[in-house]
Design an enzyme around this catalytic site. Structure first.
Site, PDB file in Angstrom:
ATOM      1  N   PRO A   1    -107.874   0.664   9.670  1.00  0.00           N
ATOM      2  CA  PRO A   1    -108.346   2.039   9.484  1.00  0.00           C
ATOM      3  C   PRO A   1    -108.719   2.304   8.028  1.00  0.00           C
ATOM      4  O   PRO A   1    -107.989   1.927   7.119  1.00  0.00           O
ATOM      5  CB  PRO A   1    -107.165   2.905   9.918  1.00  0.00           C
ATOM      6  CG  PRO A   1    -106.002   2.012  10.076  1.00  0.00           C
ATOM      7  CD  PRO A   1    -106.483   0.604  10.127  1.00  0.00           C
ATOM      8  N   GLU A   2    -109.877   2.916   7.824  1.00  0.00           N
ATOM      9  CA  GLU A   2    -110.312   3.300   6.482  1.00  0.00           C
ATOM     10  C   GLU A   2    -110.104   4.815   6.360  1.00  0.00           C
ATOM     11  O   GLU A   2    -109.569   5.448   7.267  1.00  0.00           O
ATOM     12  CB  GLU A   2    -111.776   2.888   6.281  1.00  0.00           C
ATOM     13  CG  GLU A   2    -111.968   1.381   6.535  1.00  0.00           C
ATOM     14  CD  GLU A   2    -113.400   0.897   6.368  1.00  0.00           C
ATOM     15  OE1 GLU A   2    -114.115   1.436   5.524  1.00  0.00           O
ATOM     16  OE2 GLU A   2    -113.793  -0.040   7.089  1.00  0.00           O
TER      17      GLU A   2
END
Ligand SMILES: [Zn+2]
Length: 273
Positions: free
Chosen positions: A2-3
């Protein structure tokens, strides 16, 4: 992994669900997730703490509690789920926070790479995981002057600079490729070779793409979903990531994929220079 947009979506999904809830018993089933303090102390300190709110810095979730801050990094596959206490635990549930409304906030992580730290509130600004982070990728925080100063003299390739969280916080592999394509900059350019104009364009691309991705609730690739199990939709707006072999819509040349900064990297050999 996840960014920023995916972590923001997790935060956004959780904050209304758990704010003002008080934590009861905490169970850690996999000690290595807990970076500090030692797992038994972690569990003990959390008991009786109320969750005031949840903030985010870069890819870190910050649970603001009565006396402490719980810093959580989801790394590859970490997820939070809110479940009724009676719901059977899955194999990949590693940390369980009982809440005063009979629900449990559960941390699941197939790869077990995620990390949590519980620190005193007053230590947040000086905590090593946050002090090296660059500005947030938003208009107000990410200045051209900062980017110019940071990149000048850097021999590293620009993609590595986007990934390492010091130039700007929150960008990972997917958005780095999207940003560099949008800005027309080849990912293997040395950072110091960017002109003032290229830095200015790059900054605009960072701010706009991250904003659009946040608004879309992030990108759903593989297993990411927010606390409601709801998926983001930015995958429909990706222009280059995962599209090796497709033609660039601007110049009609096939996109290429190579390895840059140890990461699979997509680029257009014509539009990016
Ligand atoms: Zn092109």
């Amino acid at each position: 992994m996840p960014e920023l947009p995916e972590v923001e979506s997790v935060r956004n999904g959780l904050v209304d669900l758990v704010s003002e809830r008080t934590i009861g018993k905490v169970t850690v089933r996999w000690d290595n997730i807990i970076k500090e303090p030692e797992s038994r102390l972690f569990q003990k300190k959390l008991e009786g703490q109320t969750i005031e709110t949840i903030r985010r810095r870069g890819k870190f979730l910050l649970f603001i509690l009565t006396d402490y801050v719980l810093i959580s990094h989801l790394r590859m596959e970490g997820k939070f789920r809110l479940e009724k206490a009676a719901t059977p635990l899955t194999k990949h549930t590693h940390v369980i926070f009982s809440l005063d409304d009979g629900q449990e906030l559960r941390y699941l992580d197939v790869r077990k790479f995620g990390k949590m730290s519980l620190i005193n509130k007053g230590d947040l600004l000086n905590h090593p995981s946050l002090t090296s982070l660059g500005p947030e990728p938003v208009e107000e925080d990410l200045s051209i002057k900062w980017m110019t100063d940071y990149l000048s003299g850097k021999k590293r390739v620009i993609k590595a600079c986007l990934l390492d969280q010091k130039l700007v916080a929150g960008v990972g592999n997917i958005y780095a490729d999207e940003i560099l394509y949008d800005a027309g900059v080849r990912p293997d350019r040395s950072a110091s070779s960017l002109t003032d104009e290229e830095i200015s364009v790059l900054r605009s691309s960072i701010v706009r793409i991250m904003k659009e991705a946040v608004e879309a609730g992030g990108t759903t690739i593989r297993t990411y979903a927010n606390a409601y199990g709801r998926e983001g939709s930015f995958q429909n707006s990706l222009k280059i990531y995962g599209k090796v072999g497709s033609d660039c819509p601007i110049c009609h040349t096939p996109f290429l994929k190579t390895k840059i900064a140890q990461r699979g990297t997509h680029y257009c050999p014509i539009c990016q220079s």
